[in-house]
Design an enzyme around this catalytic site. Structure first.
Site, short mmCIF file in Angstrom:
data_model
loop_
_atom_site.label_atom_id
_atom_site.label_comp_id
_atom_site.label_asym_id
_atom_site.label_seq_id
_atom_site.Cartn_x
_atom_site.Cartn_y
_atom_site.Cartn_z
N GLU A 29 -9.89 2.06 4.36
CA GLU A 29 -9.59 3.27 3.57
C GLU A 29 -10.88 3.83 2.96
OE1 GLU A 29 -6.37 2.65 0.66
OE2 GLU A 29 -7.69 3.57 -0.82
N LYS A 54 -4.45 -6.74 3.50
CA LYS A 54 -4.44 -5.61 2.55
C LYS A 54 -5.87 -5.28 2.12
CE LYS A 54 -2.99 -2.52 -0.46
NZ LYS A 54 -3.69 -2.46 -1.66
N SER A 97 0.83 -1.21 0.00
CA SER A 97 0.00 0.00 0.00
C SER A 97 0.86 1.25 0.00
CB SER A 97 -0.93 0.03 1.21
OG SER A 97 -1.67 1.25 1.18
N HIS A 146 -7.47 -3.42 4.87
CA HIS A 146 -6.87 -2.08 4.85
C HIS A 146 -7.63 -1.20 3.86
CE1 HIS A 146 -4.38 0.87 2.72
NE2 HIS A 146 -3.72 1.06 3.85
N ASN A 147 -7.86 -1.74 2.66
CA ASN A 147 -8.55 -0.94 1.64
C ASN A 147 -10.01 -0.68 2.03
OD1 ASN A 147 -6.11 -1.34 0.37
ND2 ASN A 147 -7.01 -1.63 -1.64
N1 LIG Z 1 -1.49 1.49 -8.80
C1 LIG Z 1 -1.52 1.44 -7.47
O1 LIG Z 1 -1.59 2.45 -6.76
C2 LIG Z 1 -1.43 0.11 -6.78
C3 LIG Z 1 -1.27 0.06 -5.40
C4 LIG Z 1 -1.14 -1.18 -4.79
C5 LIG Z 1 -1.19 -2.33 -5.55
N2 LIG Z 1 -1.37 -2.26 -6.88
C6 LIG Z 1 -1.39 -3.52 -7.64
O2 LIG Z 1 -0.10 -3.71 -8.21
C7 LIG Z 1 -0.22 -4.40 -9.46
C8 LIG Z 1 0.46 -3.57 -10.54
O3 LIG Z 1 -0.24 -2.35 -10.65
P1 LIG Z 1 0.14 -1.25 -11.75
O4 LIG Z 1 -0.84 -0.15 -11.60
O5 LIG Z 1 1.59 -0.95 -11.66
O6 LIG Z 1 -0.03 -2.03 -13.13
P2 LIG Z 1 -1.33 -2.61 -13.88
O7 LIG Z 1 -1.83 -1.58 -14.82
O8 LIG Z 1 -2.26 -3.20 -12.91
O9 LIG Z 1 -0.67 -3.81 -14.72
C9 LIG Z 1 0.19 -3.56 -15.83
C10 LIG Z 1 1.31 -4.57 -15.83
O10 LIG Z 1 0.78 -5.91 -15.95
C11 LIG Z 1 1.42 -6.54 -17.05
N3 LIG Z 1 0.53 -7.56 -17.61
C12 LIG Z 1 -0.80 -7.45 -17.86
N4 LIG Z 1 -1.29 -8.61 -18.35
C13 LIG Z 1 -0.23 -9.47 -18.42
C14 LIG Z 1 -0.09 -10.82 -18.81
N5 LIG Z 1 -1.14 -11.53 -19.24
N6 LIG Z 1 1.15 -11.38 -18.74
C15 LIG Z 1 2.20 -10.68 -18.30
N7 LIG Z 1 2.13 -9.40 -17.87
C16 LIG Z 1 0.93 -8.81 -17.95
C17 LIG Z 1 1.70 -5.42 -18.01
O11 LIG Z 1 2.65 -5.82 -18.97
P3 LIG Z 1 2.72 -5.04 -20.39
O12 LIG Z 1 3.54 -3.82 -20.14
O13 LIG Z 1 3.38 -6.02 -21.29
O14 LIG Z 1 1.33 -4.73 -20.82
C18 LIG Z 1 2.20 -4.36 -17.04
O15 LIG Z 1 3.53 -4.62 -16.65
C19 LIG Z 1 -1.72 -4.61 -9.68
O16 LIG Z 1 -2.09 -5.89 -9.23
C20 LIG Z 1 -2.37 -3.56 -8.82
O17 LIG Z 1 -3.66 -3.91 -8.40
C21 LIG Z 1 -1.48 -1.07 -7.51
#
Ligand SMILES: NC(=O)c1ccc[n+]([C@@H]2O[C@H](COP(=O)([O-])OP(=O)(O)OC[C@H]3O[C@@H](n4cnc5c(N)ncnc54)[C@H](OP(=O)(O)O)[C@@H]3O)[C@@H](O)[C@H]2O)c1
Length: 479
Positions: free
Chosen positions: A192, A185, A130, A188-189
């Site tokens: 939130e 987590k 988080s 937590h959300n």
């Molecule tokens: N954003 C936040 O504030 C936040 C906070 C806490 C946790 N999270 C969690 O952290 C994770 C990452 O979040 P994010 O916002 O950085 O990215 P995201 O938009 O959720 O995911 C994009 C990433 O996933 C990859 N991807 C998608 N489909 C795939 C597949 N079939 N095989 C391999 N790779 C694949 C993409 O690769 P390509 O580049 O090749 O498309 C890219 O690297 C998520 O689970 C999200 O829920 C996010």
């Protein structure tokens, strides 16, 4: 490729990229990989001078770059993409290696993945992260589940890159086996969501009942942020309220559409609470408030319905009302956290996780979205009594909520009279009143159930289950 990296990150969108940089800035050699390799190359091109990165263009190169036992962090879209990535990497790994899923996975998926990978001797570490992209880079709150053994190998690295609380302790700790980290987590959300809803209700009341402008309310929130409500969410609320839209010159909050979105973890918190039979009414109201706001057609069709129109208070009364809103907000916040910690305790019992609730509050003190001075109080309550049945059983919280209750009730009277919805405040007060009640109308509910369905009831004066012959002579029989 020689195995030189202590950790690897695959999935280099905002979160993965910043987490990889955080590891590198803390002195670790980090292998970086992404399905679309250009993102990995871009990361090394742009930030290669921040630390040691090993660019891996293929899955095989990525795995070969990692020291054993391998620590492979997956930061991809939750759901099927996570399964796809596991399917790709698991055959390349060896017993003792670790796959760390830092995405927002559902804890039931984490339990399944952990079970499947355990058969292969691979540790699957479902980990809540988080703090958004800023946290991932500069220190998030990290909630790892999985085996104790995996924490021994991974924990010191997570402790290094995590946020630090004001007393310097790391905002991470081993939460418990399999899905425990993602469960915590999720709650937590949920908390939130509740925190944000309560703050939004406070804003609406200060605006419509007290008659303050967004800029004046920003000042009130800034003052609150110096007291017991001191928290990241109160701080950013003041910033958002003080912001003026450059295009129109209007307060920013007045030019944003009033339809809140959600990604799902708040909803999961409520769904799981229903399964566990835990009343998380404050969190549920927060989820429902977002969904109600999004029903534009329903709202358009209902806008003209009868009801009072809020009439702002006189200036001299407004300041006193703002003080009452602070009390209502604080008391309702105690209730949301009480409900959230109840859900964690229930999940821990159900799945045998043995989660330390004091430790959970301790690792939420920094890095995460709900970080707040208040969490120190919760930790102190659990330190004083590890088996605390509810936060409301803590003398300090019981006293504070007792002192707040007159103002809390007054705020809800004003909200009801003036027709300003305050579902979070109301649900919290109803929970409090239900818990402290000598008798609840559940006795009548049991009577109704017995009448139409012979569901039986228990008596206050003797043991056993009973049924009244409602259709006959109304005599009572043992069931
Ligand atoms: N954003 C936040 O504030 C936040 C906070 C806490 C946790 N999270 C969690 O952290 C994770 C990452 O979040 P994010 O916002 O950085 O990215 P995201 O938009 O959720 O995911 C994009 C990433 O996933 C990859 N991807 C998608 N489909 C795939 C597949 N079939 N095989 C391999 N790779 C694949 C993409 O690769 P390509 O580049 O090749 O498309 C890219 O690297 C998520 O689970 C999200 O829920 C996010």
């Amino acid at each position: 490729m020689s195995a030189s990296a202590q950790i690897g990150v695959t999935g280099l969108a905002v979160m993965g990229r910043n987490l990889a940089r955080n590891f590198a800035r803390n002195g670790y050699t980090v292998a970086v990989h992404n399905r679309t390799a250009a993102k990995a190359r871009a990361l090394v091109d742009e930030f290669g001078d921040e630390g040691e990165f090993v660019l891996a263009e293929t899955a095989e190169d990525f795995v070969a770059a990692l020291e054993r036992p391998r620590r492979l962090v997956v930061m991809v879209k939750a759901g099927e993409p996570t399964d796809a990535v596991i399917k790709e990497f698991a055959p390349l790994l060896e017993p003792g290696d670790m796959i760390v899923d830092g995405g927002n996975a559902h804890f039931a998926d984490t339990r399944r993945r952990e079970r499947e990978l355990r058969e292969q001797g691979i540790h699957f570490v479902g980990t809540g992260v988080s703090g958004g992209e800023e946290g991932a880079l500069n220190g998030p709150s990290i909630m790892p589940g999985g085996s104790k053994e995996s924490y021994d190998a991974l924990g010191p690295m997570l402790e290094k890159i995590s946020a630090k609380a004001a007393d310097g302790s790391p905002c991470t700790a081993h939460i418990g086996p399999d899905g425990a980290g993602h469960f915590v987590k999720m709650v937590h959300n949920g908390i939130e969501y509740a925190d944000m809803q309560l703050i939004a209700e406070a804003y609406q009341l200060l605006r419509e009942v007290a008659g303050y402008s967004p800029a004046e309310i920003a000042d009130i929130f800034r003052t609150w942020n110096t007291g017991r409500l001191d928290s990241y969410l109160i701080e950013i609320t003041a910033e958002v309220l003080a912001h003026v839209d450059a295009a129109t010159g209007e307060p920013f909050v007045d030019v944003v559409q009033d339809q809140a979105e959600q990604k799902g973890t708040g909803r999961w918190t409520v769904q799981i609470a229903l399964d566990l039979g835990v009343p998380v009414s404050g969190i549920a109201e927060a989820v429902f408030a977002r969904s109600l706001s999004g029903h534009k057609d329903l709202r358009d069709a209902s806008r003209g319905l009868a009801g009072p129109k809020a009439e702002p208070l006189a200036k001299e009364e407004a300041a006193a009302f703002a003080d009452q809103v602070e009390q209502a907000l604080y008391a309702s916040k105690i209730v949301s956290y009480t409900q959230g910690f109840h859900e964690i305790a229930a999940g821990s019992d159900e799945y045998g996780w043995d989660i330390d609730l004091g430790q959970v509050s301790a690792i939420w003190r920094g890095g995460c979205i709900i970080r707040a001075a208040f969490l120190d109080r919760i930790r102190a309550a659990y330190d004083a009594r590890a088996d605390l049945p509810s936060l409301l059983a803590d003398d300090g919280f019981a006293r504070e909520i007792g002192e707040a209750q007159d103002d809390w009730r007054a705020v809800l009277v004003a909200a009801t009279r003036q027709g300003v919805p305050a579902p979070g405040f109301a649900a919290a007060l109803a929970y409090y009143d239900a818990l402290r009640a000598d008798r609840l109308p559940a006795a009548l509910t049991q009577g109704q159930r017995d009448y139409f369905g012979a569901h039986t009831y228990r008596r206050t004066d003797r043991e056993g289950s009973f049924h009244t012959l409602w259709g006959g002579d109304r005599s009572e029989v043992s069931a």
